[in-house]
Design a protein around this motif. Structure first.
Motif, PDB file in Angstrom:
ATOM      1  N   VAL A 101     -56.229  36.744 -24.463  1.00  0.00           N
ATOM      2  CA  VAL A 101     -57.122  35.649 -24.833  1.00  0.00           C
ATOM      3  C   VAL A 101     -58.163  36.235 -25.792  1.00  0.00           C
ATOM      4  O   VAL A 101     -59.242  36.664 -25.366  1.00  0.00           O
ATOM      5  N   PRO A 102     -57.850  36.289 -27.084  1.00  0.00           N
ATOM      6  CA  PRO A 102     -58.755  36.932 -28.043  1.00  0.00           C
ATOM      7  C   PRO A 102     -60.157  36.343 -28.041  1.00  0.00           C
ATOM      8  O   PRO A 102     -61.130  37.053 -28.317  1.00  0.00           O
ATOM      9  N   GLU A 103     -60.278  35.053 -27.700  1.00  0.00           N
ATOM     10  CA  GLU A 103     -61.596  34.413 -27.652  1.00  0.00           C
ATOM     11  C   GLU A 103     -62.516  35.063 -26.626  1.00  0.00           C
ATOM     12  O   GLU A 103     -63.738  34.966 -26.729  1.00  0.00           O
ATOM     13  N   ARG A 104     -61.942  35.698 -25.624  1.00  0.00           N
ATOM     14  CA  ARG A 104     -62.753  36.356 -24.587  1.00  0.00           C
ATOM     15  C   ARG A 104     -63.023  37.816 -24.915  1.00  0.00           C
ATOM     16  O   ARG A 104     -63.823  38.472 -24.243  1.00  0.00           O
ATOM     17  N   CYS A 105     -62.322  38.363 -25.880  1.00  0.00           N
ATOM     18  CA  CYS A 105     -62.395  39.802 -26.174  1.00  0.00           C
ATOM     19  C   CYS A 105     -63.737  40.139 -26.823  1.00  0.00           C
ATOM     20  O   CYS A 105     -64.194  39.453 -27.732  1.00  0.00           O
ATOM     21  N   THR A 147     -63.753  41.537 -19.664  1.00  0.00           N
ATOM     22  CA  THR A 147     -63.931  40.088 -19.835  1.00  0.00           C
ATOM     23  C   THR A 147     -62.702  39.280 -19.435  1.00  0.00           C
ATOM     24  O   THR A 147     -62.617  38.094 -19.717  1.00  0.00           O
ATOM     25  N   TYR A 153     -55.831  46.218 -32.447  1.00  0.00           N
ATOM     26  CA  TYR A 153     -56.968  45.352 -32.769  1.00  0.00           C
ATOM     27  C   TYR A 153     -56.877  44.837 -34.191  1.00  0.00           C
ATOM     28  O   TYR A 153     -56.336  45.517 -35.068  1.00  0.00           O
ATOM     29  N   ALA A 204     -59.817  39.324 -20.747  1.00  0.00           N
ATOM     30  CA  ALA A 204     -59.118  38.840 -21.933  1.00  0.00           C
ATOM     31  C   ALA A 204     -57.636  39.184 -21.880  1.00  0.00           C
ATOM     32  O   ALA A 204     -56.863  38.778 -22.741  1.00  0.00           O
ATOM     33  N   ILE A 232     -60.801  42.903 -32.394  1.00  0.00           N
ATOM     34  CA  ILE A 232     -60.351  41.963 -31.364  1.00  0.00           C
ATOM     35  C   ILE A 232     -58.879  42.222 -31.030  1.00  0.00           C
ATOM     36  O   ILE A 232     -58.058  42.464 -31.911  1.00  0.00           O
ATOM     37  N   ARG A 274     -49.454  35.561 -28.562  1.00  0.00           N
ATOM     38  CA  ARG A 274     -50.477  35.493 -27.517  1.00  0.00           C
ATOM     39  C   ARG A 274     -49.923  35.956 -26.174  1.00  0.00           C
ATOM     40  O   ARG A 274     -50.662  36.100 -25.208  1.00  0.00           O
ATOM     41  N   ASP A 305     -61.692  43.084 -36.863  1.00  0.00           N
ATOM     42  CA  ASP A 305     -62.961  42.940 -36.148  1.00  0.00           C
ATOM     43  C   ASP A 305     -62.938  43.614 -34.783  1.00  0.00           C
ATOM     44  O   ASP A 305     -63.894  43.479 -34.011  1.00  0.00           O
TER      45      ASP A 305
END
Ligand code: SF4
Length: 71
Positions: A8-12, A64, A28, A66, A33, A43, A31
Motif C-alpha cells: 500500500v504505497p499510500e501508507r509508505c 506503517t 523504491y 504498508a 516509496i 500492487r 521518492d
C-alpha cells in the motif's frame, strides 16, 4: 503454501526497512516509496517459498503496515 503479498504505497513513509530485509522483493521509486523490485507497477505479488521468511520479516518491521500478507 504460496503467500500473497500486497503493498500500500499510500501508507509508505519511505523508511527503507523492507528492502533491507527483502532486497530481492522490495525496491523504491525515486521518492523512496515501496514497490515490487521485479514488477514495479504491481500492487500484489505471490512470494516464492525461498523468500517467504525475508518478506515475513519486512512485513513485521514495516512501521506503517504498508506491507500486507495473506495465506
Ligand atoms: S518498511 Fe514500510 S514504510 Fe518502510 S519503506 Fe518499506 S513499505 Fe515503506
Amino acid at each position: 503454501m504460496s503467500q500473497r503479498c500486497k503493498i500500500v504505497p499510500e501508507r509508505c513513509i519511505a523508511c527503507g526497512l523492507c528492502a533491507l530485509y527483502a532486497p530481492n522483493i522490495f525496491d523504491y521509486d525515486e521518492d523512496g516509496i515501496v514497490l515490487f523490485a521485479q514488477e514495479p507497477t504491481a500492487r500484489q505479488q505471490f512470494i516464492i517459498d525461498e523468500e517467504q521468511e525475508t518478506v515475513q520479516t519486512a512485513y513485521r518491521k514495516c512501521p506503517t503496515r504498508a506491507i500486507l500478507l495473506e495465506k
